[in-house]
Motif scaffolding. Structure first.
Motif, PDB file in Angstrom:
ATOM      1  N   VAL A 100      -2.865  21.442  88.952  1.00 51.99           N
ATOM      2  CA  VAL A 100      -4.221  21.870  88.578  1.00 51.99           C
ATOM      3  C   VAL A 100      -4.408  23.370  88.788  1.00 51.99           C
ATOM      4  O   VAL A 100      -5.076  24.036  87.999  1.00 51.99           O
ATOM      5  CB  VAL A 100      -5.286  21.093  89.387  1.00 51.99           C
ATOM      6  CG1 VAL A 100      -6.692  21.531  88.993  1.00 51.99           C
ATOM      7  CG2 VAL A 100      -5.110  19.595  89.205  1.00 51.99           C
ATOM      8  N   ALA A 101      -3.801  23.903  89.841  1.00 55.55           N
ATOM      9  CA  ALA A 101      -3.985  25.318  90.177  1.00 55.55           C
ATOM     10  C   ALA A 101      -2.650  25.980  90.468  1.00 55.55           C
ATOM     11  O   ALA A 101      -1.815  25.435  91.212  1.00 55.55           O
ATOM     12  CB  ALA A 101      -4.912  25.459  91.384  1.00 55.55           C
ATOM     13  N   GLU A 102      -2.447  27.150  89.881  1.00 56.38           N
ATOM     14  CA  GLU A 102      -1.269  27.968  90.129  1.00 56.38           C
ATOM     15  C   GLU A 102      -1.486  28.738  91.440  1.00 56.38           C
ATOM     16  O   GLU A 102      -2.438  29.505  91.566  1.00 56.38           O
ATOM     17  CB  GLU A 102      -1.079  28.950  88.979  1.00 56.38           C
ATOM     18  CG  GLU A 102      -0.058  30.039  89.212  1.00 56.38           C
ATOM     19  CD  GLU A 102       1.334  29.476  89.459  1.00 56.38           C
ATOM     20  OE1 GLU A 102       2.001  29.998  90.379  1.00 56.38           O
ATOM     21  OE2 GLU A 102       1.729  28.518  88.758  1.00 56.38           O
ATOM     22  N   PRO A 103      -0.614  28.519  92.477  1.00 58.34           N
ATOM     23  CA  PRO A 103      -0.834  29.189  93.768  1.00 58.34           C
ATOM     24  C   PRO A 103      -0.968  30.710  93.663  1.00 58.34           C
ATOM     25  O   PRO A 103      -1.757  31.316  94.390  1.00 58.34           O
ATOM     26  CB  PRO A 103       0.401  28.783  94.586  1.00 58.34           C
ATOM     27  CG  PRO A 103       0.778  27.441  94.017  1.00 58.34           C
ATOM     28  CD  PRO A 103       0.487  27.552  92.541  1.00 58.34           C
ATOM     29  N   SER A 104      -0.219  31.341  92.743  1.00 62.33           N
ATOM     30  CA  SER A 104      -0.321  32.799  92.622  1.00 62.33           C
ATOM     31  C   SER A 104      -1.682  33.209  92.060  1.00 62.33           C
ATOM     32  O   SER A 104      -2.198  34.288  92.375  1.00 62.33           O
ATOM     33  CB  SER A 104       0.809  33.348  91.744  1.00 62.33           C
ATOM     34  OG  SER A 104       0.774  32.775  90.452  1.00 62.33           O
ATOM     35  N   TYR A 105      -2.287  32.351  91.242  1.00 57.35           N
ATOM     36  CA  TYR A 105      -3.650  32.607  90.749  1.00 57.35           C
ATOM     37  C   TYR A 105      -4.637  32.483  91.906  1.00 57.35           C
ATOM     38  O   TYR A 105      -5.521  33.329  92.085  1.00 57.35           O
ATOM     39  CB  TYR A 105      -3.997  31.603  89.642  1.00 57.35           C
ATOM     40  CG  TYR A 105      -5.424  31.681  89.146  1.00 57.35           C
ATOM     41  CD1 TYR A 105      -5.774  32.529  88.095  1.00 57.35           C
ATOM     42  CD2 TYR A 105      -6.433  30.891  89.702  1.00 57.35           C
ATOM     43  CE1 TYR A 105      -7.091  32.602  87.630  1.00 57.35           C
ATOM     44  CE2 TYR A 105      -7.744  30.956  89.258  1.00 57.35           C
ATOM     45  CZ  TYR A 105      -8.067  31.809  88.221  1.00 57.35           C
ATOM     46  OH  TYR A 105      -9.367  31.873  87.774  1.00 57.35           O
ATOM     47  N   VAL A 106      -4.489  31.429  92.705  1.00 56.05           N
ATOM     48  CA  VAL A 106      -5.379  31.213  93.849  1.00 56.05           C
ATOM     49  C   VAL A 106      -5.262  32.365  94.832  1.00 56.05           C
ATOM     50  O   VAL A 106      -6.255  32.823  95.411  1.00 56.05           O
ATOM     51  CB  VAL A 106      -5.062  29.869  94.536  1.00 56.05           C
ATOM     52  CG1 VAL A 106      -5.939  29.670  95.765  1.00 56.05           C
ATOM     53  CG2 VAL A 106      -5.234  28.711  93.561  1.00 56.05           C
ATOM     54  N   LYS A 107      -4.043  32.879  95.013  1.00 54.25           N
ATOM     55  CA  LYS A 107      -3.807  34.008  95.919  1.00 54.25           C
ATOM     56  C   LYS A 107      -4.680  35.197  95.543  1.00 54.25           C
ATOM     57  O   LYS A 107      -5.264  35.863  96.411  1.00 54.25           O
ATOM     58  CB  LYS A 107      -2.333  34.409  95.873  1.00 54.25           C
ATOM     59  CG  LYS A 107      -1.981  35.634  96.704  1.00 54.25           C
ATOM     60  CD  LYS A 107      -0.554  36.093  96.445  1.00 54.25           C
ATOM     61  CE  LYS A 107      -0.422  36.733  95.069  1.00 54.25           C
ATOM     62  NZ  LYS A 107       0.925  37.311  94.844  1.00 54.25           N
ATOM     63  N   HIS A 108      -4.800  35.471  94.252  1.00 55.12           N
ATOM     64  CA  HIS A 108      -5.638  36.574  93.802  1.00 55.12           C
ATOM     65  C   HIS A 108      -7.119  36.214  93.850  1.00 55.12           C
ATOM     66  O   HIS A 108      -7.962  37.051  94.193  1.00 55.12           O
ATOM     67  CB  HIS A 108      -5.246  36.989  92.382  1.00 55.12           C
ATOM     68  CG  HIS A 108      -3.893  37.605  92.282  1.00 55.12           C
ATOM     69  ND1 HIS A 108      -3.555  38.765  92.942  1.00 55.12           N
ATOM     70  CD2 HIS A 108      -2.779  37.218  91.600  1.00 55.12           C
ATOM     71  CE1 HIS A 108      -2.295  39.077  92.675  1.00 55.12           C
ATOM     72  NE2 HIS A 108      -1.804  38.162  91.864  1.00 55.12           N
ATOM     73  N   LEU A 109      -7.450  34.976  93.499  1.00 55.12           N
ATOM     74  CA  LEU A 109      -8.852  34.548  93.487  1.00 55.12           C
ATOM     75  C   LEU A 109      -9.509  34.747  94.846  1.00 55.12           C
ATOM     76  O   LEU A 109     -10.644  35.226  94.947  1.00 55.12           O
ATOM     77  CB  LEU A 109      -8.949  33.078  93.070  1.00 55.12           C
ATOM     78  CG  LEU A 109     -10.346  32.447  93.113  1.00 55.12           C
ATOM     79  CD1 LEU A 109     -11.262  33.097  92.080  1.00 55.12           C
ATOM     80  CD2 LEU A 109     -10.263  30.932  92.891  1.00 55.12           C
ATOM     81  N   ILE A 110      -8.804  34.408  95.926  1.00 52.77           N
ATOM     82  CA  ILE A 110      -9.402  34.499  97.253  1.00 52.77           C
ATOM     83  C   ILE A 110      -9.444  35.930  97.787  1.00 52.77           C
ATOM     84  O   ILE A 110      -9.969  36.175  98.868  1.00 52.77           O
ATOM     85  CB  ILE A 110      -8.686  33.568  98.263  1.00 52.77           C
ATOM     86  CG1 ILE A 110      -7.214  33.955  98.401  1.00 52.77           C
ATOM     87  CG2 ILE A 110      -8.848  32.107  97.851  1.00 52.77           C
ATOM     88  CD1 ILE A 110      -6.449  33.118  99.412  1.00 52.77           C
TER      89      ILE A 110
END
Length: 380
Positions: A100-110
Motif C-alpha cells: 500500500v505504501a512505498e517506505p521511501s515515500y513515507v520517509k519523505h512524507l514524515i
C-alpha cells in the motif's frame, strides 16, 4: 494535481514486538531527532540501567515516532544501520504495508512540516501535547497509488540528495575554516615575543547618549559563536528597554558581556556606526599601533581566546556567565608582532566572508521544505 488522501492506518499497523528487559542483558538504544533529521545512535546499556520494564526492537523499514516531539518532526523510517536496536515505550513502532505504501515515500512524507501540523495543531500549549499512536493512525495524508508514490519518492531522492551534497559542502567549509583558523592563531601566538595586559593595548571606548522617547533608534546586538552583529529595525526611544545606551566607533572590538563566553564577539564596521548599543556591550579601540582589532576578534574566538574569556567571566550558571570589564582588561596574553596579526586577520577575514556568503544563501535553506511541499501537493 491533487493527491489522493487517506488515513495512515491504511498502511500502518502498530508493532507489538516489545520484549521484557533482563537486568543482565545489553541493549543498543536508539532515539529520534526532531525536524525530520532521523534516528540517533545512543549508548549500549545494561538492562539494570533502565527503569523501563519493556523495550521495543526496531527493524529496517518500520516507522518510529516520539510521542512527545512528533509535533515537531520526531518521526523516522528505520534505515538498515539501526536494524535490531531498541527504543523505549515512549517511541511507538509501526509496520508499513509495502503493498500500500512505498517506505521511501513515507520517509519523505514524515519530513514534511505540513504533516507535523496535521498531527498536532499549533497553539500555545503545543509542547504539552503528546501524539498518541491513535492520532498518528487516524491522520489523513497524501497517499496516491503505489506507482505514483514510487515516482515521487524517486524524484525526491534525486533532488534532495543534491541539496544534501551542498549542505555537506557547507559543513566541510565550516570545519576547514575552524581548523585553518586554529592553525593560524596557534602559529601566530608561537611567534609572539611579548606578553601584554589587555587593558594596555586596547582602550574602552563608547559614548553615552540620552534617549529621546520620540526619536527613532537602531539598536545593535551580537550573535554568539562569532556570527557577527544583529541589526535590529528602527524603534522609537519609548520602545527601548530601560538600559543605558551608547554610540561607538568604527573598527572597535565589540564584546557582549553576557555572551562573550560563547563567542559573542565582533568588530564594528562603517555600516555599524549609525546604530546604538546598550551597556551590555563593551567596545575597545587600539591603544596604539601594536593591535589589529580584527586579529583580536579571531584570537578571542579561538580555543585559547575563549579560555581567557572564560577566566574573566563570573562563575554563574552555565548560561549566566557575565564578562567583567576589569577582569577582561587585566587579562595577560601573548601578542604577536603586528605584521603577523595583519596577515592572519586578512586571511581569516577572507575565509569568513566566503563562508558567511555560502551560509546566508536563503534559497538553499528554503529548498528542502519547498520541494517537499511541491511533492505532497501534486506539483512534482
Amino acid at each position: 494535481m491533487d493527491l489522493l488522501r487517506r488515513p495512515l492506518h491504511t498502511f500502518l499497523t502498530r508493532a507489538t514486538s516489545s520484549v521484557p528487559v533482563a537486568a543482565d542483558e545489553e541493549y543498543k538504544i536508539t532515539g529520534i531527532y526532531s525536524f525530520g533529521k532521523g534516528l540517533i545512535k545512543r549508548d549500549v546499556i545494561q538492562g539494570s540501567e533502565t527503569a523501563y520494564k519493556f523495550l521495543s526492537p526496531i527493524s529496517t523499514g518500520q516507522l518510529v515516532m516520539s510521542k512527545l516531539n512528533a509535533w515537531e518532526g520526531a518521526l523516522a523510517v528505520v534505515p538498515h544501520e539501526f536494524n535490531g536496536t531498541f527504543v523505549s515505550p515512549e517511541y511507538p513502532v509501526f509496520d508499513i504495508d509495502p503493498e500500500v505504501a512505498e517506505p521511501s515515500y513515507v520517509k519523505h512524507l514524515i519530513c514534511w512540516q505540513t504533516f507535523w501540523e496535521m498531527l498536532t495543531p499549533r497553539g500555545s500549549m503545543v509542547r504539552r501535547k503528546r501524539t498518541t499512536p491513535e492520532t498518528l493512525l487516524g491522520t489523513v495524508a497524501p497517499l496516491p497509488d503505489i506507482d505514483e508514490q514510487r515516482r515521487i519518492a524517486s524524484r525526491l531522492d534525486a533532488t534532495l540528495s543534491r541539496a544534501d551534497g551542498v549542505q555537506a559542502l557547507r559543513e566541510k567549509m565550516a570545519t576547514l575554516r575552524e581548523n585553518l583558523g586554529a592553525s593560524f592563531i596557534t602559529s601566530a601566538i608561537e611567534s609572539a615575543t611579548e606578553s601584554v595586559r589587555m587593558g594596555d593595548v586596547v582602550v574602552f571606548e563608547r559614548t553615552p547618549i540620552e534617549i529621546d522617547p520620540d526619536s527613532d533608534y537602531r539598536n545593535i546586538g551580537i550573535r554568539s559563536f562569532g556570527k557577527g552583529f544583529i541589526r535590529h529595525p528602527p524603534v522609537t526611544g519609548s520602545n527601548l528597554s530601560k538600559l543605558s545606551y551608547f554610540t561607538f566607533s568604527e573598527n572597535a572590538l565589540a564584546l557582549s558581556n553576557l555572551m562573550a563566553w560563547e563567542g559573542g564577539i565582533s568588530v564594528t564596521r562603517s555600516e555599524d556606526t549609525g546604530y546604538i548599543a546598550s551597556n551590555r556591550f563593551f567596545f575597545y579601540l587600539p591603544a596604539d599601533d601594536r593591535v589589529n582589532t580584527s586579529y583580536m576578534r579571531h584570537f578571542l574566538l579561538s580555543r585559547q581566546g575563549q579560555s581567557l574569556i572564560a577566566s574573566a567571566c563570573s562563575a554563574g550558571a552555565e548560561r549566566n556567565r557575565t564578562l567583567g570589564r576589569k577582569r577582561f582588561e587585566d587579562l595577560v596574553f601573548r601578542l604577536p608582532p603586528r605584521p603577523v596579526q595583519d596577515r592572519v586577520a586578512r586571511t581569516l577575514d577572507a575565509l569568513t566572508e566566503r563562508l558567511d556568503a555560502a551560509h546566508s544563501e536563503p534559497a538553499l535553506d528554503a529548498l528542502r521544505p519547498s520541494i517537499l511541499n511541491a511533492a505532497f501537493t501534486g506539483q512534482l
